[in-house]
Design a protein around this motif. Structure first.
Motif, PDB file in Angstrom:
ATOM      1  N   SER A  17       0.829  -1.203   0.000  1.00 20.82           N
ATOM      2  CA  SER A  17       0.000   0.000   0.000  1.00 20.82           C
ATOM      3  C   SER A  17       0.863   1.253   0.000  1.00 20.82           C
ATOM      4  CB  SER A  17      -0.906   0.033   1.243  1.00 20.82           C
ATOM      5  OG  SER A  17      -1.776  -1.070   1.280  1.00 20.82           O
ATOM      6  N   ARG A  19       0.087   5.792   0.270  1.00 22.05           N
ATOM      7  CA  ARG A  19      -0.860   6.899   0.294  1.00 22.05           C
ATOM      8  C   ARG A  19      -0.200   8.119  -0.319  1.00 22.05           C
ATOM      9  NH1 ARG A  19      -4.092  10.162   5.062  1.00 22.05           N
ATOM     10  NH2 ARG A  19      -2.032  11.085   5.438  1.00 22.05           N
ATOM     11  N   ARG A  67      -9.817  -0.872  -4.693  1.00 21.63           N
ATOM     12  CA  ARG A  67      -8.442  -0.903  -4.186  1.00 21.63           C
ATOM     13  C   ARG A  67      -7.956   0.490  -3.783  1.00 21.63           C
ATOM     14  NH1 ARG A  67      -4.337  -2.233  -7.474  1.00 21.63           N
ATOM     15  NH2 ARG A  67      -5.386  -1.429  -9.348  1.00 21.63           N
ATOM     16  N   GLN A  82      -5.398   6.799  -1.275  1.00 29.19           N
ATOM     17  CA  GLN A  82      -4.955   5.594  -0.582  1.00 29.19           C
ATOM     18  C   GLN A  82      -4.994   4.450  -1.571  1.00 29.19           C
ATOM     19  OE1 GLN A  82      -3.875   5.100   2.690  1.00 29.19           O
ATOM     20  NE2 GLN A  82      -3.397   3.039   1.946  1.00 29.19           N
ATOM     21  N   ASN A  84      -4.289   0.489  -2.092  1.00 29.74           N
ATOM     22  CA  ASN A  84      -4.077  -0.822  -1.468  1.00 29.74           C
ATOM     23  C   ASN A  84      -4.004  -1.904  -2.544  1.00 29.74           C
ATOM     24  OD1 ASN A  84      -4.306   0.418   1.085  1.00 29.74           O
ATOM     25  ND2 ASN A  84      -6.523   0.099   1.113  1.00 29.74           N
ATOM     26  N   SER A  85      -3.520  -3.060  -2.151  1.00 30.78           N
ATOM     27  CA  SER A  85      -3.414  -4.203  -3.071  1.00 30.78           C
ATOM     28  C   SER A  85      -2.759  -3.796  -4.383  1.00 30.78           C
ATOM     29  CB  SER A  85      -4.805  -4.801  -3.334  1.00 30.78           C
ATOM     30  OG  SER A  85      -5.405  -5.227  -2.132  1.00 30.78           O
ATOM     31  N   LEU A  86      -1.665  -3.090  -4.276  1.00 32.43           N
ATOM     32  CA  LEU A  86      -0.982  -2.597  -5.476  1.00 32.43           C
ATOM     33  C   LEU A  86      -0.451  -3.733  -6.327  1.00 32.43           C
ATOM     34  CD1 LEU A  86       0.754   0.481  -3.885  1.00 32.43           C
ATOM     35  CD2 LEU A  86      -0.760   0.554  -5.873  1.00 32.43           C
TER      36      LEU A  86
END
Length: 127
Positions: A17, A19, A67, A82, A84-86
């Motif tokens: 993740s 940001r 995501r 933000q 996530n789950s890149l």
């Protein structure tokens, strides 16, 4: 005039993740819509997400829905993304942009809608 400065990019492994932040300054009262775009080498700039002035309305590209989350703190004049789950396909230069018009589903991904752009922050996702 509006100035935008992104930060928060970096290198992460797949599944990780990050940001991103975008600090706005200048005539921020004139901004009605803000968005995040990304551009990978050899590809066109892609609209990722957008959010309206009050932070109530938001839109996401299908490729990031579920995501990524766009948000904003009006008191700090800061936009966030933000992520996530890149995945490796998320690797790109990420730009924030500000529009003097409202956010609309029909064209929030069009770079032409945005009058101001930041310098970009690089996100690299390794497998």
């Amino acid at each position: 005039q509006v100035q935008l400065v992104e930060s928060g990019g970096g290198s992460v492994q797949a599944g990780g993740s990050l940001r991103l932040s975008c600090a706005a300054s200048g005539d921020t009262y004139s901004i009605y819509c803000m968005g995040w775009f990304r551009q990978a080498p050899g590809k066109e700039r892609e609209g990722v997400a957008a959010i309206g002035r009050l932070g109530i309305t938001s839109y996401y590209a299908d490729s990031v829905k579920g995501r990524f989350t766009i948000s904003k703190d009006n008191a700090k004049n800061t936009l966030y993304l933000q992520m996530n789950s890149l995945a490796p396909e998320d690797t790109a230069m990420y730009y924030c942009a500000a529009s003097l018009g409202g956010c609309y589903y029909s064209d929030y991904t069009s770079p032409l809608r945005y009058a101001y752009w930041g310098q970009g922050t690089q996100v690299t996702v390794s497998s």
